[in-house]
Structures are given as structure tokens and as C-alpha cells.
Write a protein that holds these residues in place. Structure first.
Motif, PDB file in Angstrom:
ATOM      1  N   UNK A 138       0.827  -1.204   0.000  1.00 42.85           N
ATOM      2  CA  UNK A 138       0.000   0.000   0.000  1.00 42.85           C
ATOM      3  C   UNK A 138       0.867   1.262   0.000  1.00 42.85           C
ATOM      4  N   UNK A 139       1.961   1.256   0.761  1.00 43.22           N
ATOM      5  CA  UNK A 139       2.801   2.442   0.848  1.00 43.22           C
ATOM      6  C   UNK A 139       3.504   2.735  -0.475  1.00 43.22           C
ATOM      7  N   UNK A 140       4.019   1.718  -1.138  1.00 42.77           N
ATOM      8  CA  UNK A 140       4.724   1.954  -2.404  1.00 42.77           C
ATOM      9  C   UNK A 140       3.737   2.254  -3.529  1.00 42.77           C
ATOM     10  N   UNK A 141       2.497   1.798  -3.387  1.00 42.40           N
ATOM     11  CA  UNK A 141       1.473   2.098  -4.400  1.00 42.40           C
ATOM     12  C   UNK A 141       1.137   3.579  -4.418  1.00 42.40           C
ATOM     13  N   UNK A 142       1.206   4.229  -3.261  1.00 44.13           N
ATOM     14  CA  UNK A 142       0.828   5.645  -3.154  1.00 44.13           C
ATOM     15  C   UNK A 142       2.001   6.540  -3.527  1.00 44.13           C
ATOM     16  N   UNK A 143       2.510   6.336  -4.720  1.00 49.44           N
ATOM     17  CA  UNK A 143       3.641   7.114  -5.230  1.00 49.44           C
ATOM     18  C   UNK A 143       3.144   8.376  -5.920  1.00 49.44           C
ATOM     19  N   UNK A 144       3.978   9.399  -5.980  1.00 52.98           N
ATOM     20  CA  UNK A 144       3.603  10.603  -6.720  1.00 52.98           C
ATOM     21  C   UNK A 144       3.831  10.378  -8.208  1.00 52.98           C
ATOM     22  N   UNK A 146       5.589  12.075 -10.225  1.00 53.20           N
ATOM     23  CA  UNK A 146       6.989  12.290 -10.586  1.00 53.20           C
ATOM     24  C   UNK A 146       7.872  11.095 -10.234  1.00 53.20           C
ATOM     25  N   UNK A 147       7.436  10.261  -9.283  1.00 52.77           N
ATOM     26  CA  UNK A 147       8.246   9.124  -8.846  1.00 52.77           C
ATOM     27  C   UNK A 147       7.910   7.840  -9.593  1.00 52.77           C
ATOM     28  N   UNK A 148       6.956   7.895 -10.509  1.00 53.49           N
ATOM     29  CA  UNK A 148       6.381   6.662 -11.052  1.00 53.49           C
ATOM     30  C   UNK A 148       7.415   5.738 -11.677  1.00 53.49           C
ATOM     31  N   UNK A 149       8.298   6.250 -12.520  1.00 50.81           N
ATOM     32  CA  UNK A 149       9.202   5.383 -13.279  1.00 50.81           C
ATOM     33  C   UNK A 149       9.981   4.445 -12.372  1.00 50.81           C
ATOM     34  N   UNK A 150      10.514   4.959 -11.274  1.00 49.51           N
ATOM     35  CA  UNK A 150      11.369   4.140 -10.406  1.00 49.51           C
ATOM     36  C   UNK A 150      10.562   3.361  -9.372  1.00 49.51           C
ATOM     37  N   UNK A 271       0.149  -0.313 -12.360  1.00 48.33           N
ATOM     38  CA  UNK A 271      -0.108   0.819 -13.252  1.00 48.33           C
ATOM     39  C   UNK A 271      -1.514   1.373 -13.051  1.00 48.33           C
ATOM     40  N   UNK A 272      -2.493   0.491 -12.887  1.00 47.04           N
ATOM     41  CA  UNK A 272      -3.874   0.930 -12.718  1.00 47.04           C
ATOM     42  C   UNK A 272      -4.090   1.650 -11.387  1.00 47.04           C
ATOM     43  N   UNK A 273      -3.391   1.219 -10.345  1.00 46.25           N
ATOM     44  CA  UNK A 273      -3.622   1.773  -9.004  1.00 46.25           C
ATOM     45  C   UNK A 273      -2.702   2.945  -8.679  1.00 46.25           C
ATOM     46  N   UNK A 274      -1.870   3.353  -9.625  1.00 47.27           N
ATOM     47  CA  UNK A 274      -0.922   4.445  -9.400  1.00 47.27           C
ATOM     48  C   UNK A 274      -1.365   5.708 -10.128  1.00 47.27           C
ATOM     49  N   UNK A 275      -1.054   6.867  -9.553  1.00 46.86           N
ATOM     50  CA  UNK A 275      -1.290   8.138 -10.222  1.00 46.86           C
ATOM     51  C   UNK A 275      -0.259   8.309 -11.335  1.00 46.86           C
ATOM     52  N   UNK A 276      -0.730   8.710 -12.511  1.00 50.56           N
ATOM     53  CA  UNK A 276       0.146   8.915 -13.664  1.00 50.56           C
ATOM     54  C   UNK A 276       0.021  10.364 -14.125  1.00 50.56           C
ATOM     55  N   UNK A 277       0.921  10.823 -14.988  1.00 49.22           N
ATOM     56  CA  UNK A 277       0.806  12.209 -15.472  1.00 49.22           C
ATOM     57  C   UNK A 277      -0.534  12.499 -16.135  1.00 49.22           C
ATOM     58  N   UNK A 278      -1.204  11.469 -16.651  1.00 52.34           N
ATOM     59  CA  UNK A 278      -2.438  11.676 -17.404  1.00 52.34           C
ATOM     60  C   UNK A 278      -3.682  11.107 -16.728  1.00 52.34           C
ATOM     61  N   UNK A 279      -3.562  10.529 -15.525  1.00 50.69           N
ATOM     62  CA  UNK A 279      -4.752   9.989 -14.855  1.00 50.69           C
ATOM     63  C   UNK A 279      -4.491   9.799 -13.373  1.00 50.69           C
TER      64      UNK A 279
END
Length: 398
Positions: A138-144, A146-150, A271-279
């Protein structure tokens, strides 16, 4: 105490995981009340009985339940275990992100990949997942954004380790699956940042460029050091689909390795549960429900085991619980991180029960889903009407 395995039948123990840190008094009580004659413990990852058998390959021999009872005080977690787990997860995520960034930046510059250099990262993530899988995931899923790639790589590593544990794979294979998750997207370092981080839909040329990353990643890793077959498979094949409509090779069914089928599920879920630049990110329950509805995309049996490993289940399923009760998986109206099952029927007596809601968990204890059931087999001919009634909180009686 770290439980490494159980003696006797799989159905005789009250947990659906076979390896986990036994910390909660209620889980110890459930184990003592079960028909398990003995457990195998890893004395390097938890406490062991005083005067017990000498470790065998770092694993203690069968520990009988009377010895467990004597360990009840020392085996249970301290009151601040949640705080400790959270701090451990935070530090592990920070270290892992830094290590992944270093490896990925090196790959962008054409430096060879040394898998051994990040083996300690996989070990750290594995230990954090073993200790408290729900918290770490849960903690690593709640990434910003800007941090998504890594952090996507860190998250997929954790999900791969958790699923491998759920499948009962041996320890070296679990670590190899974790390493595969950590490095699965390294080929994206051959894609310009302007495409990777574009805050909107990709055009056809950009999409074609993105779709080259599995082959780029495979080429980078094939020339690296200490790279396992699982790592190579996941890097190349994590966008393949069971029905053959995936890329880059269009493989079908069992032609896709177990590692790659696992990687496909873990990659898409994060990917679905993470915030992305476009969603914005979806809730875990929405992601599970959507993924379950994608016919031909995933290995269905493996997907169900993945859902169990993260404590979520698609909405509206008829499921059988370990307690031999039937229930329906509820929608996530409250945006819960874990699924909830509404129990309504006794499978053994084939009789209705008073409604009871049970939260699923990705930890070892509590009642758990063991299978998805066919409503027709249980005489629920109009399942759509009954499911709507149950979701609304109305009894199935009458």
C-alpha cells in the motif's frame, strides 16, 4: 516466529499463506486450535524455541504445538509493531528507489546491467513484504506522479515476491521473481523522457516507440551479469496476453512462461492503481474488478491467486471461504484498500446464514477466499437478482 511451512494437510492449517511472520496473538491462537501437528520455522528470521532442535539449512525442524504455546509471549509482536513496520517500509522504499534510479540511469548511458548489484534491494523488499505485505504494498502504491518510473519497479518487485510466496515457490525462485519485477521496465531507458512522461494520450508514433521497450530491455539484460531466465522472460514478455494479442511476439497460453504471466498481472495492477501524469490511480478493488473482466488478457487461475495475495477480489463474485461458507464480494463504495465479503450461505449444510461482512487481508490469518464458485452449481439461478439483493443488505432467506 517466522513460519516457513506446515506439516500435514494444506487444509488443516488456518492460513492461506505458508510462509509469514507469526506476530498476532489471535493468529497464534488459531494455529494452536488447528489440526496442524507441527510447523517449520526459520530461526534466522524470527525467534525459536529455547532448547529446540538445531537449525537444518537455517530452518528449524518440526516444532510441536506445545512448544508454540510456551512461546506465546515472546512470539507475539510488540504493541508498536505497526509503527516499526511502517518505518521499515518507508526506509526500504527510499533505499530501493535510489538503487533503481542508479541502475536505470546507468542503463540510459549504455552501462552494462549487473543484477547482483541490486540483489540486496530485492532482499530488503522481500523482508519488508514478508513482515507486513499489506503495509509495504500500500505504501509503495501511493507514489507521486513524478516518482512513477522508479517506484513502479519497486512496487512490481514487491507484488512479484508476494505472489511468488502465495504460489509456494522456493526461496531462490522468489528472489529471482522479485529481481524480474525490479528490472522489468529497464528497456524504457531507451525511450525519450518526453514520451515516457507525456501528460496526455500518446500518438501512434509515440505508442510504437513505447512498445519497443521490452526488446530493448531484453537486449540490455542479455548482456548483463547474474541475470536469471525469469528476469529475461519478464523483461521481454510482460506485455504478452493469453489470447495472443499482446506484444512483442504475440505468444499464447502456456507459450508465455510463468514468470512473464506473473509479471503481466503485477505490472498492470500497479499501473492501474498508481497516479500517472495523465490519470489518477484507481482503487485496488476497481483495478481487480476491471482486470477480471478483461477476457483473454491474463492467466485466469493465476489472476485469482494474485487477488488473494493482495487481499482484493472483483465485485459481485460468488466465493467460497475457508470456513466453508459462501459469500459475495462487495463493491468499494467506501474506497477501501481491501475487499469485503458478505457471507450469506453455509456450503456444508446448503442453508442460508445471517449476513456477516468479512474483510479480506493479505496477511496470513482470518477467513479467506479459497475459490470462485458457479452460482448455478449452488442453485442460485438468478444470480444477478440475488447479488443485487445481497449487496443492498437484504437477507437471502425466503
Amino acid at each position: 516466529m517466522y513460519i516457513h511451512g506446515f506439516e500435514g494437510s494444506w487444509f488443516s492449517h488456518p492460513f492461506w499463506r505458508t510462509r509469514f511472520l507469526l506476530e498476532r496473538p489471535e493468529d497464534l491462537a488459531a494455529l494452536l486450535a488447528s489440526d496442524v501437528p507441527a510447523v517449520l520455522i526459520d530461526v534466522e528470521r524470527g525467534v525459536g524455541p529455547e532448547g529446540g532442535a538445531a537449525p537444518r539449512a537455517h530452518i528449524a525442524g518440526g516444532v510441536l504445538k506445545p512448544a508454540l504455546a510456551e512461546m506465546s509471549v515472546t512470539s507475539c509482536a510488540p504493541v508498536d509493531s505497526v509503527r516499526i513496520d511502517r518505518e521499515l517500509a518507508r526506509k526500504t522504499i527510499a533505499r530501493s528507489k535510489h538503487a533503481v534510479k542508479s541502475v536505470f540511469d546507468g542503463a540510459r548511458l549504455g552501462q552494462p546491467i549487473d543484477a547482483e548489484a541490486v540483489a540486496s534491494v530485492v532482499t530488503d523488499i522481500s523482508q519488508a513484504v514478508d513482515r507486513n505485505p499489506a503495509m509495504f504494498i500500500d505504501m509503495v502504491r501511493l507514489k507521486s506522479k513524478d516518482e512513477y518510473t522508479y517506484l513502479h519497479s519497486v512496487s512490481v518487485c514487491a507484488l512479484m515476491v508476494n505472489l511468488a510466496n502465495q504460489l509456494g515457490l522456493d526461496e531462490p525462485t522468489v528472489r529471482s521473481m522479485g529481481l524480474a519485477g525490479l528490472l522489468h521496465d529497464i528497456g524504457k531507458m531507451a525511450v525519450p523522457d518526453t514520451v515516457l512522461n507525456k501528460p496526455g494520450p500518446l500518438d501512434e508514433d509515440e505508442l510504437a516507440l513505447i512498445r519497443t521497450h521490452p526488446e530493448h530491455g531484453h537486449a540490455m539484460l542479455a548482456n548483463g551479469e547474474s541475470v536469471t531466465q525469469e528476469v529475461l522472460d519478464v523483461s521481454l514478455l510482460h506485455h504478452e496476453k493469453i489470447d495472443g494479442t499482446g506484444y512483442p511476439k504475440g505468444l499464447k497460453g502456456d507459450a508465455i512462461s510463468l514468470a512473464a504471466r506473473m509479471g503481466a498481472i503485477c505490472d498492470v495492477y500497479d499501473a492501474l492503481t498508481s497516479a500517472r501524469p495523465y490519470k489518477e490511480g484507481w482503487t485496488p478493488l476497481r483495478a481487480a474488478t476491471e482486470m477480471h473482466g478483461w477476457e483473454g488478457h491474463f492467466d485466469r487461475e493465476l489472476l485469482f491467486k494474485f487477488f488473494r495475495s493482495v487481499g482484493v477480489a472483483p465485485t459481485g463474485l460468488l466465493v467460497r471461504m475457508r470456513s466453508n461458507r459462501l459469500g459475495i464480494t462487495l463493491p468499494d463504495g467506501a474506497r477501501e484498500a481491501r475487499s469485503k465479503v458478505r457471507i450469506f450461505h453455509c456450503a456444508l449444510e446448503r442453508a442460508p446464514l445471517t449476513l456477516e461482512d468479512v474483510f479480506l487481508s493479505s496477511a496470513g490469518g482470518s477467513d479467506q477466499i479459497v475459490s470462485e464458485e458457479d452460482p448455478d452449481r449452488w442453485g442460485f439461478g438468478d444470480w444477478r437478482a440475488l447479488s443485487q439483493k445481497l449487496i443492498a443488505g437484504q437477507s437471502a432467506r425466503g
